[in-house]
Design a protein around this motif. Structure first.
Motif, PDB file in Angstrom:
ATOM      1  N   PRO A 186       0.790  -1.243   0.000  1.00 51.64           N
ATOM      2  CA  PRO A 186       0.000   0.000   0.000  1.00 51.64           C
ATOM      3  C   PRO A 186       0.819   1.289   0.000  1.00 51.64           C
ATOM      4  N   ASP A 187       2.020   1.266   0.540  1.00 45.08           N
ATOM      5  CA  ASP A 187       2.848   2.477   0.580  1.00 45.08           C
ATOM      6  C   ASP A 187       3.944   2.485  -0.478  1.00 45.08           C
ATOM      7  N   GLY A 188       3.860   1.570  -1.442  1.00 41.24           N
ATOM      8  CA  GLY A 188       4.889   1.477  -2.464  1.00 41.24           C
ATOM      9  C   GLY A 188       6.095   0.703  -1.969  1.00 41.24           C
ATOM     10  N   VAL A 189       7.174   0.785  -2.728  1.00 42.41           N
ATOM     11  CA  VAL A 189       8.366   0.002  -2.391  1.00 42.41           C
ATOM     12  C   VAL A 189       9.594   0.607  -3.067  1.00 42.41           C
ATOM     13  N   LYS A 190      10.743   0.451  -2.418  1.00 40.02           N
ATOM     14  CA  LYS A 190      12.025   0.835  -3.016  1.00 40.02           C
ATOM     15  C   LYS A 190      12.933  -0.384  -2.984  1.00 40.02           C
ATOM     16  N   PHE A 191      13.477  -0.707  -4.141  1.00 37.41           N
ATOM     17  CA  PHE A 191      14.363  -1.850  -4.302  1.00 37.41           C
ATOM     18  C   PHE A 191      15.751  -1.413  -4.745  1.00 37.41           C
ATOM     19  N   PHE A 192      16.731  -2.166  -4.330  1.00 37.62           N
ATOM     20  CA  PHE A 192      18.075  -2.121  -4.897  1.00 37.62           C
ATOM     21  C   PHE A 192      18.242  -3.472  -5.568  1.00 37.62           C
ATOM     22  N   MET A 212      23.405  -5.424   1.905  1.00 39.05           N
ATOM     23  CA  MET A 212      23.422  -4.081   2.499  1.00 39.05           C
ATOM     24  C   MET A 212      24.803  -3.433   2.371  1.00 39.05           C
ATOM     25  N   LYS A 213      25.862  -4.209   2.555  1.00 39.96           N
ATOM     26  CA  LYS A 213      27.218  -3.660   2.389  1.00 39.96           C
ATOM     27  C   LYS A 213      27.429  -3.188   0.955  1.00 39.96           C
ATOM     28  N   LEU A 214      26.962  -3.989   0.005  1.00 42.11           N
ATOM     29  CA  LEU A 214      27.107  -3.620  -1.404  1.00 42.11           C
ATOM     30  C   LEU A 214      26.289  -2.360  -1.706  1.00 42.11           C
ATOM     31  N   TYR A 215      25.091  -2.280  -1.173  1.00 40.06           N
ATOM     32  CA  TYR A 215      24.254  -1.081  -1.337  1.00 40.06           C
ATOM     33  C   TYR A 215      24.982   0.144  -0.800  1.00 40.06           C
ATOM     34  N   ARG A 216      25.522   0.029   0.390  1.00 37.56           N
ATOM     35  CA  ARG A 216      26.227   1.157   1.011  1.00 37.56           C
ATOM     36  C   ARG A 216      27.448   1.562   0.175  1.00 37.56           C
ATOM     37  N   GLU A 217      28.230   0.595  -0.264  1.00 37.65           N
ATOM     38  CA  GLU A 217      29.413   0.890  -1.081  1.00 37.65           C
ATOM     39  C   GLU A 217      29.047   1.684  -2.334  1.00 37.65           C
ATOM     40  N   LEU A 218      27.973   1.292  -2.984  1.00 32.03           N
ATOM     41  CA  LEU A 218      27.596   1.922  -4.248  1.00 32.03           C
ATOM     42  C   LEU A 218      26.840   3.240  -4.067  1.00 32.03           C
ATOM     43  N   HIS A 219      26.337   3.508  -2.872  1.00 33.72           N
ATOM     44  CA  HIS A 219      25.574   4.730  -2.663  1.00 33.72           C
ATOM     45  C   HIS A 219      26.324   5.816  -1.900  1.00 33.72           C
ATOM     46  N   VAL A 220      27.475   5.516  -1.353  1.00 38.15           N
ATOM     47  CA  VAL A 220      28.246   6.572  -0.687  1.00 38.15           C
ATOM     48  C   VAL A 220      29.203   7.239  -1.663  1.00 38.15           C
ATOM     49  N   GLY A 221      29.352   6.682  -2.846  1.00 38.16           N
ATOM     50  CA  GLY A 221      30.152   7.314  -3.881  1.00 38.16           C
ATOM     51  C   GLY A 221      31.634   7.026  -3.848  1.00 38.16           C
ATOM     52  N   ALA A 222      32.083   6.190  -2.914  1.00 39.91           N
ATOM     53  CA  ALA A 222      33.517   5.933  -2.809  1.00 39.91           C
ATOM     54  C   ALA A 222      33.886   4.492  -3.163  1.00 39.91           C
ATOM     55  N   ALA A 223      32.973   3.753  -3.771  1.00 41.62           N
ATOM     56  CA  ALA A 223      33.214   2.339  -4.062  1.00 41.62           C
ATOM     57  C   ALA A 223      34.242   2.182  -5.174  1.00 41.62           C
ATOM     58  N   ASP A 224      35.262   1.365  -4.905  1.00 39.86           N
ATOM     59  CA  ASP A 224      36.220   1.034  -5.952  1.00 39.86           C
ATOM     60  C   ASP A 224      35.869  -0.336  -6.526  1.00 39.86           C
ATOM     61  N   GLU A 225      36.405  -0.641  -7.685  1.00 42.35           N
ATOM     62  CA  GLU A 225      36.074  -1.889  -8.387  1.00 42.35           C
ATOM     63  C   GLU A 225      36.383  -3.124  -7.541  1.00 42.35           C
ATOM     64  N   LEU A 226      37.501  -3.114  -6.824  1.00 45.48           N
ATOM     65  CA  LEU A 226      37.893  -4.267  -6.023  1.00 45.48           C
ATOM     66  C   LEU A 226      36.887  -4.517  -4.900  1.00 45.48           C
ATOM     67  N   SER A 227      36.433  -3.472  -4.228  1.00 50.54           N
ATOM     68  CA  SER A 227      35.442  -3.621  -3.159  1.00 50.54           C
ATOM     69  C   SER A 227      34.129  -4.171  -3.702  1.00 50.54           C
ATOM     70  N   VAL A 228      33.674  -3.622  -4.813  1.00 55.34           N
ATOM     71  CA  VAL A 228      32.416  -4.069  -5.413  1.00 55.34           C
ATOM     72  C   VAL A 228      32.525  -5.526  -5.849  1.00 55.34           C
TER      73      VAL A 228
END
Length: 180
Positions: free
Chosen positions: A94-100, A136-152
């Motif tokens: 009923p309130d919608g949804v947000k997905f990663f 969640m860790k992957l979401y955080r890495e990609l949304h804080v803007g500092a994710a490098d290829e090795l971390s991802v």
């Protein structure tokens, strides 16, 4: 707009990087597609499948899914994995949804097969287990803007292996009280 193909069984097939709902962000890294998807109102989506295997991390809202012979309800901070080509039907709460959403390309399947692992079974983590925390860790890495290829790549590898190594009996386990 979702790239959609009609299948013979009446369901629709969504191409790589395509989802129903509003795409709020998308990036492709390490042979994976990371997509932020938002639905602002309740609705029932058509039966469909996806070209690529994917994880759906529910960030906000509620969501129901018919997958195989089961129906599952998901709330915030839950995650599911679905193999490619498996039909399912979704219902937005009923309130919608947000997905990663995390889709993985064919090269990941090949890497896992080299290690005798497979991505053939669906999986849900609705209790805060390892798969959710890796998502969640992957979401955080990609949304804080500092994710490098090795971390991802490292987090994506851990996430995929954790699902590929789940024994069949755990995927289909019944609640402990049912065995009494």
């Amino acid at each position: 707009m979702a790239e959609i193909q009609q299948k013979a069984n009446g369901s629709q097939a969504l191409g790589a990087g395509s989802f129903y709902g509003a795409i709020e962000g998308k990036q492709e890294r390490c042979d994976a597609i990371f997509t932020d998807v938002c639905h602002t109102s309740p609705r029932k989506l058509p039966k469909h499948s996806h070209e690529l295997p994917f994880f759906g991390l529910l960030v906000a809202g509620s969501y129901g899914e018919r997958y195989g012979h089961q129906e599952t309800q998901f709330g915030p901070f839950t995650i599911m994995f679905r193999p490619a080509g498996i039909p399912h039907q979704d219902e937005i709460g009923p309130d919608g949804v947000k997905f990663f959403e995390i889709e993985v390309r064919e090269s990941w399947r090949k890497k896992l097969e080299e290690c005798s692992e497979r991505l053939e079974l669906g999986y849900e983590d609705c209790v805060g287990g390892e798969v959710l925390w890796l998502g969640m860790k992957l979401y955080r890495e990609l949304h804080v803007g500092a994710a490098d290829e090795l971390s991802v790549e490292s987090l994506l590898s851990e996430l995929l292996v954790s699902v590929a190594q789940i024994p069949m009996e755990r995927v289909q386990e019944q609640p402990a009280w049912l065995n009494r």
